[in-house]
Design a protein around this motif. Structure first.
Motif, PDB file in Angstrom:
ATOM      1  N   LYS A 116       0.991  -1.445  -0.028  1.00 32.83           N
ATOM      2  CA  LYS A 116      -0.037   0.034   0.048  1.00 32.83           C
ATOM      3  C   LYS A 116       0.822   1.278   0.061  1.00 32.83           C
ATOM      4  N   ALA A 117       1.941   1.237   0.644  1.00 34.98           N
ATOM      5  CA  ALA A 117       2.813   2.390   0.662  1.00 34.98           C
ATOM      6  C   ALA A 117       3.342   2.670  -0.884  1.00 34.98           C
ATOM      7  N   PHE A 118       3.860   1.481  -1.302  1.00 32.69           N
ATOM      8  CA  PHE A 118       4.243   1.655  -2.797  1.00 32.69           C
ATOM      9  C   PHE A 118       3.164   2.217  -3.585  1.00 32.69           C
ATOM     10  N   ALA A 119       1.955   1.630  -3.651  1.00 34.64           N
ATOM     11  CA  ALA A 119       0.963   2.123  -4.262  1.00 34.64           C
ATOM     12  C   ALA A 119       0.730   3.692  -4.147  1.00 34.64           C
ATOM     13  N   LYS A 120       0.644   3.963  -2.993  1.00 33.51           N
ATOM     14  CA  LYS A 120       0.455   5.456  -2.470  1.00 33.51           C
ATOM     15  C   LYS A 120       1.242   6.272  -3.067  1.00 33.51           C
ATOM     16  N   LYS A 121       2.801   5.862  -2.929  1.00 38.36           N
ATOM     17  CA  LYS A 121       3.750   6.751  -3.668  1.00 38.36           C
ATOM     18  C   LYS A 121       3.907   6.667  -4.918  1.00 38.36           C
ATOM     19  N   LEU A 139       7.276  -7.960  -5.486  1.00 42.94           N
ATOM     20  CA  LEU A 139       7.577  -6.574  -6.102  1.00 42.94           C
ATOM     21  C   LEU A 139       7.340  -6.708  -7.666  1.00 42.94           C
ATOM     22  N   TRP A 140       7.682  -7.624  -8.377  1.00 40.61           N
ATOM     23  CA  TRP A 140       7.383  -7.521  -9.619  1.00 40.61           C
ATOM     24  C   TRP A 140       5.939  -7.618 -10.276  1.00 40.61           C
ATOM     25  N   SER A 141       5.222  -8.512  -9.346  1.00 41.09           N
ATOM     26  CA  SER A 141       3.946  -8.655  -9.630  1.00 41.09           C
ATOM     27  C   SER A 141       3.183  -7.328  -9.212  1.00 41.09           C
ATOM     28  N   VAL A 142       3.494  -7.054  -8.101  1.00 40.51           N
ATOM     29  CA  VAL A 142       2.785  -5.687  -7.487  1.00 40.51           C
ATOM     30  C   VAL A 142       3.279  -4.451  -8.479  1.00 40.51           C
ATOM     31  N   PHE A 143       4.454  -4.430  -8.807  1.00 41.53           N
ATOM     32  CA  PHE A 143       4.718  -3.247  -9.451  1.00 41.53           C
ATOM     33  C   PHE A 143       4.059  -3.446 -10.980  1.00 41.53           C
ATOM     34  N   ASN A 144       3.821  -4.366 -11.714  1.00 42.30           N
ATOM     35  CA  ASN A 144       3.214  -4.233 -12.931  1.00 42.30           C
ATOM     36  C   ASN A 144       1.678  -4.266 -12.728  1.00 42.30           C
ATOM     37  N   LEU A 158       8.161   5.212 -12.037  1.00 36.06           N
ATOM     38  CA  LEU A 158       7.513   4.058 -11.429  1.00 36.06           C
ATOM     39  C   LEU A 158       8.615   2.979 -11.406  1.00 36.06           C
ATOM     40  N   PHE A 159       9.336   2.865 -12.376  1.00 36.48           N
ATOM     41  CA  PHE A 159      10.433   1.856 -12.380  1.00 36.48           C
ATOM     42  C   PHE A 159      11.715   2.266 -11.377  1.00 36.48           C
ATOM     43  N   ALA A 160      11.936   3.373 -11.182  1.00 36.56           N
ATOM     44  CA  ALA A 160      12.901   4.053 -10.268  1.00 36.56           C
ATOM     45  C   ALA A 160      12.512   3.667  -8.785  1.00 36.56           C
ATOM     46  N   MET A 161      10.861   3.839  -8.695  1.00 36.83           N
ATOM     47  CA  MET A 161      10.541   3.615  -7.291  1.00 36.83           C
ATOM     48  C   MET A 161      10.687   2.269  -6.691  1.00 36.83           C
ATOM     49  N   ALA A 162      10.367   1.235  -7.915  1.00 42.79           N
ATOM     50  CA  ALA A 162      10.583  -0.051  -7.814  1.00 42.79           C
ATOM     51  C   ALA A 162      11.995  -0.296  -7.501  1.00 42.79           C
ATOM     52  N   ALA A 163      12.979   0.232  -8.122  1.00 43.73           N
ATOM     53  CA  ALA A 163      14.499  -0.059  -7.931  1.00 43.73           C
ATOM     54  C   ALA A 163      14.732   0.366  -6.543  1.00 43.73           C
ATOM     55  N   GLU A 164      14.317   1.049  -5.919  1.00 38.62           N
ATOM     56  CA  GLU A 164      14.538   1.743  -4.480  1.00 38.62           C
ATOM     57  C   GLU A 164      14.530   0.499  -3.410  1.00 38.62           C
ATOM     58  N   PHE A 165      13.355  -0.395  -3.783  1.00 31.85           N
ATOM     59  CA  PHE A 165      13.300  -1.513  -3.121  1.00 31.85           C
ATOM     60  C   PHE A 165      14.143  -2.456  -3.154  1.00 31.85           C
ATOM     61  N   ILE A 166      14.787  -2.634  -4.259  1.00 28.62           N
ATOM     62  CA  ILE A 166      15.962  -3.563  -4.642  1.00 28.62           C
ATOM     63  C   ILE A 166      17.189  -3.166  -3.730  1.00 28.62           C
ATOM     64  N   ALA A 167      17.355  -1.893  -3.917  1.00 30.98           N
ATOM     65  CA  ALA A 167      18.539  -1.067  -3.361  1.00 30.98           C
ATOM     66  C   ALA A 167      18.556  -1.154  -1.856  1.00 30.98           C
TER      67      ALA A 167
END
Length: 269
Positions: free
Chosen positions: A177-182, A216-221, A259-268
């Motif tokens: 939900k935090a990712f979705a809101k961001k 994360l991959w599924s949620v991101f997509n 959006l991709f950059a936001m998802a990449a933050e989780f990886i880092a």
């Protein structure tokens, strides 16, 4: 949204129907005599020699009459021999997105993207390893183009690595939900996101069985597709509003990259 699901290459007539400015052979009236103009269709011809065909093209709406034919445009390339086959059947095709204009205000800019077969969805890769590649009109040669495309292809293993890492990261309900809101801040200002009422469960609800999962991959997509398609509602004051589909390709690219950059933050993290 960008039409990234096209299976076949577009011919010159089809490209022209979508973006006439691709075939403009002269520079805009505001350019100086020293400006070296390379038409985009020349790059298309060179890309074809490298195995990359056009699957989509778009142009921004010209704001003034004298800018018609010289405005910024986008061309999407795909190479049928360059495919990433995921171990779980999630096959993706790398794409190269070229933007240019004939008014002297833009160099040839190349972005890396990937197209998912499972949902016919296009993602623009945006990490520190995938900075935009640019070629100035004055410095354009086939050899320079070949060099830049090689840089993109050589970095494809990093794309596979990013995908695999996203699939390994599990998000709990609070994190999702935090990712979705961001993610909503890619379409609204941060203060608007805080002031308006969004149904985050709706934004996180998969539209197809293949995208179900807490990784994360599924949620991101799921989020990326809904953000761009406008497939969500929100409360603004006392009214329930339906989000609009993103149609402007410049906004599409910008949202995609953020959006991709936001998802990449989780990886880092």
């Amino acid at each position: 949204m960008l039409d990234l699901q096209n299976d076949g290459f577009l011919n010159a007539s089809q490209i022209k129907e979508r973006a006439k400015s691709v075939f403009t052979d002269k520079a805009g009236p505001s350019t100086s005599e020293k400006f070296t103009h390379i038409p985009t269709h020349k790059v298309i011809e060179d890309m074809e020699q490298l195995g990359w065909g056009v699957v989509d093209a778009k142009e921004v709406k010209a704001r003034a009459k004298n800018s018609i034919g010289f405005q910024k445009h986008l061309v999407v390339f795909r190479n049928p021999d360059v495919v990433i086959n995921g171990a779980d059947g999630d096959t993706v095709f790398p794409q190269i997105l070229l933007t240019n204009s004939n008014d002297g205000k833009n160099a040839f800019t190349f972005k890396c993207a990937i197209f998912r077969m499972v949902c016919e969805n296009g993602l623009v890769v945006s990490t520190q390893d995938f900075a935009d590649l640019k070629i100035r009109h004055m410095g354009y040669t086939f050899e320079e183009l070949q060099k830049q495309i090689r840089v993109v292809v050589d970095k494809l293993p990093l794309t596979v690595e990013s995908m695999n890492k996203m699939k390994q990261i599990q998000l709990d309900e609070e994190q999702a939900k935090a990712f979705a809101k961001k993610a909503l801040t890619t379409r609204f200002e941060e203060d608007q996101v805080e002031a308006m009422d969004f149904n985050l469960d709706e934004l996180l609800e998969p539209t197809r069985p293949e995208d179900k999962g807490n990784d994360l991959w599924s949620v991101f997509n799921v989020i990326q597709e809904k953000i761009l398609a406008g497939d969500f509602t929100y409360m603004s004051g006392a009214k329930i509003r339906k989000a609009r589909k993103v149609k402007n390709f410049k906004q599409d690219l910008e949202i995609n990259q953020k959006l991709f950059a936001m998802a990449a933050e989780f990886i880092a993290a």
